[in-house]
Scaffold this motif. Structure first.
Motif, PDB file in Angstrom:
ATOM      1  N   GLU A 101       0.807  -1.228   0.000  1.00  0.00           N
ATOM      2  CA  GLU A 101       0.000   0.000   0.000  1.00  0.00           C
ATOM      3  C   GLU A 101       0.832   1.265   0.000  1.00  0.00           C
ATOM      4  O   GLU A 101       0.285   2.360   0.145  1.00  0.00           O
ATOM      5  CB  GLU A 101      -0.906   0.007   1.258  1.00  0.00           C
ATOM      6  CG  GLU A 101      -1.951  -1.079   1.253  1.00  0.00           C
ATOM      7  CD  GLU A 101      -2.582  -1.295   2.613  1.00  0.00           C
ATOM      8  OE1 GLU A 101      -2.252  -0.546   3.570  1.00  0.00           O
ATOM      9  OE2 GLU A 101      -3.406  -2.221   2.729  1.00  0.00           O
ATOM     10  N   ARG A 102       2.155   1.148  -0.138  1.00  0.00           N
ATOM     11  CA  ARG A 102       2.967   2.361  -0.055  1.00  0.00           C
ATOM     12  C   ARG A 102       4.291   2.212  -0.817  1.00  0.00           C
ATOM     13  O   ARG A 102       4.666   1.126  -1.224  1.00  0.00           O
ATOM     14  CB  ARG A 102       3.241   2.740   1.402  1.00  0.00           C
ATOM     15  CG  ARG A 102       3.913   1.641   2.228  1.00  0.00           C
ATOM     16  CD  ARG A 102       4.629   2.208   3.429  1.00  0.00           C
ATOM     17  NE  ARG A 102       5.719   3.069   2.985  1.00  0.00           N
ATOM     18  CZ  ARG A 102       6.098   4.175   3.595  1.00  0.00           C
ATOM     19  NH1 ARG A 102       5.506   4.551   4.700  1.00  0.00           N
ATOM     20  NH2 ARG A 102       7.098   4.896   3.122  1.00  0.00           N
ATOM     21  N   GLN A 103       4.968   3.342  -0.975  1.00  0.00           N
ATOM     22  CA  GLN A 103       6.293   3.377  -1.595  1.00  0.00           C
ATOM     23  C   GLN A 103       7.327   2.891  -0.580  1.00  0.00           C
ATOM     24  O   GLN A 103       7.063   2.891   0.617  1.00  0.00           O
ATOM     25  CB  GLN A 103       6.630   4.823  -1.982  1.00  0.00           C
ATOM     26  CG  GLN A 103       5.711   5.413  -3.033  1.00  0.00           C
ATOM     27  CD  GLN A 103       5.827   4.665  -4.341  1.00  0.00           C
ATOM     28  OE1 GLN A 103       6.922   4.481  -4.875  1.00  0.00           O
ATOM     29  NE2 GLN A 103       4.697   4.184  -4.848  1.00  0.00           N
ATOM     30  N   PRO A 104       8.517   2.505  -1.066  1.00  0.00           N
ATOM     31  CA  PRO A 104       9.594   2.155  -0.130  1.00  0.00           C
ATOM     32  C   PRO A 104       9.839   3.288   0.879  1.00  0.00           C
ATOM     33  O   PRO A 104       9.611   4.453   0.558  1.00  0.00           O
ATOM     34  CB  PRO A 104      10.805   1.964  -1.038  1.00  0.00           C
ATOM     35  CG  PRO A 104      10.234   1.609  -2.366  1.00  0.00           C
ATOM     36  CD  PRO A 104       8.922   2.335  -2.468  1.00  0.00           C
ATOM     37  N   LEU A 105      10.297   2.920   2.064  1.00  0.00           N
ATOM     38  CA  LEU A 105      10.591   3.934   3.074  1.00  0.00           C
ATOM     39  C   LEU A 105      11.777   4.786   2.625  1.00  0.00           C
ATOM     40  O   LEU A 105      12.687   4.278   1.944  1.00  0.00           O
ATOM     41  CB  LEU A 105      10.953   3.266   4.410  1.00  0.00           C
ATOM     42  CG  LEU A 105       9.802   2.919   5.353  1.00  0.00           C
ATOM     43  CD1 LEU A 105       8.921   1.837   4.744  1.00  0.00           C
ATOM     44  CD2 LEU A 105      10.343   2.465   6.703  1.00  0.00           C
ATOM     45  N   VAL A 106      11.780   6.044   3.027  1.00  0.00           N
ATOM     46  CA  VAL A 106      12.966   6.879   2.853  1.00  0.00           C
ATOM     47  C   VAL A 106      13.673   6.946   4.202  1.00  0.00           C
ATOM     48  O   VAL A 106      13.035   6.773   5.249  1.00  0.00           O
ATOM     49  CB  VAL A 106      12.616   8.299   2.339  1.00  0.00           C
ATOM     50  CG1 VAL A 106      11.975   8.225   0.968  1.00  0.00           C
ATOM     51  CG2 VAL A 106      11.754   9.056   3.320  1.00  0.00           C
ATOM     52  N   PRO A 107      14.991   7.185   4.218  1.00  0.00           N
ATOM     53  CA  PRO A 107      15.712   7.206   5.495  1.00  0.00           C
ATOM     54  C   PRO A 107      15.066   8.182   6.485  1.00  0.00           C
ATOM     55  O   PRO A 107      14.710   9.304   6.122  1.00  0.00           O
ATOM     56  CB  PRO A 107      17.117   7.645   5.101  1.00  0.00           C
ATOM     57  CG  PRO A 107      17.269   7.153   3.696  1.00  0.00           C
ATOM     58  CD  PRO A 107      15.904   7.341   3.069  1.00  0.00           C
ATOM     59  N   GLY A 108      14.913   7.706   7.722  1.00  0.00           N
ATOM     60  CA  GLY A 108      14.285   8.519   8.766  1.00  0.00           C
ATOM     61  C   GLY A 108      12.847   8.136   9.032  1.00  0.00           C
ATOM     62  O   GLY A 108      12.307   8.455  10.083  1.00  0.00           O
ATOM     63  N   GLU A 109      12.211   7.410   8.092  1.00  0.00           N
ATOM     64  CA  GLU A 109      10.803   7.028   8.275  1.00  0.00           C
ATOM     65  C   GLU A 109      10.655   5.836   9.219  1.00  0.00           C
ATOM     66  O   GLU A 109      11.572   5.022   9.360  1.00  0.00           O
ATOM     67  CB  GLU A 109      10.174   6.642   6.924  1.00  0.00           C
ATOM     68  CG  GLU A 109       9.577   7.807   6.170  1.00  0.00           C
ATOM     69  CD  GLU A 109       8.688   7.317   5.024  1.00  0.00           C
ATOM     70  OE1 GLU A 109       7.466   7.491   5.130  1.00  0.00           O
ATOM     71  OE2 GLU A 109       9.226   6.778   4.042  1.00  0.00           O
ATOM     72  N   ALA A 110       9.450   5.701   9.807  1.00  0.00           N
ATOM     73  CA  ALA A 110       9.145   4.571  10.683  1.00  0.00           C
ATOM     74  C   ALA A 110       7.692   4.161  10.490  1.00  0.00           C
ATOM     75  O   ALA A 110       6.826   5.025  10.372  1.00  0.00           O
ATOM     76  CB  ALA A 110       9.390   4.959  12.142  1.00  0.00           C
ATOM     77  N   VAL A 111       7.440   2.842  10.427  1.00  0.00           N
ATOM     78  CA  VAL A 111       6.073   2.313  10.318  1.00  0.00           C
ATOM     79  C   VAL A 111       5.897   1.166  11.310  1.00  0.00           C
ATOM     80  O   VAL A 111       6.864   0.483  11.651  1.00  0.00           O
ATOM     81  CB  VAL A 111       5.751   1.793   8.892  1.00  0.00           C
ATOM     82  CG1 VAL A 111       5.805   2.921   7.875  1.00  0.00           C
ATOM     83  CG2 VAL A 111       6.685   0.663   8.490  1.00  0.00           C
ATOM     84  N   ALA A 112       4.654   0.962  11.748  1.00  0.00           N
ATOM     85  CA  ALA A 112       4.374  -0.082  12.748  1.00  0.00           C
ATOM     86  C   ALA A 112       3.717  -1.292  12.099  1.00  0.00           C
ATOM     87  O   ALA A 112       2.941  -1.161  11.152  1.00  0.00           O
ATOM     88  CB  ALA A 112       3.477   0.478  13.836  1.00  0.00           C
ATOM     89  N   THR A 113       4.063  -2.479  12.624  1.00  0.00           N
ATOM     90  CA  THR A 113       3.348  -3.720  12.262  1.00  0.00           C
ATOM     91  C   THR A 113       3.049  -4.481  13.557  1.00  0.00           C
ATOM     92  O   THR A 113       3.495  -4.090  14.637  1.00  0.00           O
ATOM     93  CB  THR A 113       4.182  -4.662  11.360  1.00  0.00           C
ATOM     94  OG1 THR A 113       5.288  -5.184  12.116  1.00  0.00           O
ATOM     95  CG2 THR A 113       4.670  -3.963  10.101  1.00  0.00           C
TER      96      THR A 113
END
Ligand code: ADP
Length: 180
Positions: free
Chosen positions: A64-76
């Motif tokens: 559902e999204r683009q690859p992360l860029v440095p500095g980003e954070a996502v939860a699973t």
């Protein structure tokens, strides 16, 4: 015990030695890659310990999204880990220090804390982001991380305890020195 605690407002940062996959906290932070793949290092260890549930939830997020860029954070989800969430944070690859790496590393810590706070979590464990395969020198990384964590903790609503979990003696000594 040769450990260090830093008090920040109503919160504490603890520098400890150990295996982050064994931590019992609300969120375990993973030093991930842009596409949230299992990979090696601490990331591979977290995916192995968390099991298929973590890897599958990473795939769902990435669909559902683009690859992360440095500095980003996502939860699973955290699967079999003793945690409610895994927060996957992307640190920078070290390229000499003049291509935005310090800001990106600080963002990885700040965004993880802010995400944990939005989720209403109280305790969070971090590995030493970017200082393994990504090659960030340990002392500057620890100094930047501690500065970013202190600043972020001044503004948190629910996060009260941050554990920095260092796997190897050199990382542990560097973080202790930075903390002191
Ligand atoms: P990066 O690609 O962000 O540099 P690495 O996984 O290569 O991430 O390394 C980050 C740090 O995590 C290194 O200091 C490495 O020793 C450490 N590490 C590896 N396995 C574990 C573990 N099980 N618990 C905590 N830290 C770990």
């Amino acid at each position: 015990m040769n450990s260090e605690e830093i008090l920040v407002g109503h919160s504490v940062i603890k520098i400890i030695r150990g295996d982050i996959t064994q931590e019992r906290v609300d969120a375990i932070v993973n030093a991930t890659n842009p596409s949230l793949r299992p990979g090696g290092g601490v990331c591979g260890a977290i995916h192995r310990a968390g099991g298929q549930a973590v890897t599958q939830d990473c795939r769902r997020v990435m669909a559902e999204r683009q690859p992360l860029v440095p500095g980003e954070a996502v939860a699973t989800v955290a699967g079999d880990l003793k945690a409610r969430y895994v927060i996957h944070a992307l640190g920078p690859v070290w390229k000499g220090g003049k291509q935005g790496e310090p800001e990106e590393l600080a963002s990885a810590y700040r965004n993880s804390i802010e995400l944990a706070d939005r989720l209403g979590l109280s305790s969070i464990a971090f590995p030493s982001i970017s200082t393994g395969i990504y090659g960030y020198p340990l002392m500057p990384a620890a100094n930047i991380a501690l500065r970013a964590l202190r600043a972020a903790l001044e503004r948190t609503r629910t996060v009260r305890e941050v554990r920095i979990v260092l796997y190897d003696p050199d990382s542990y000594e560097a973080w202790l020195a930075a903390a002191r």
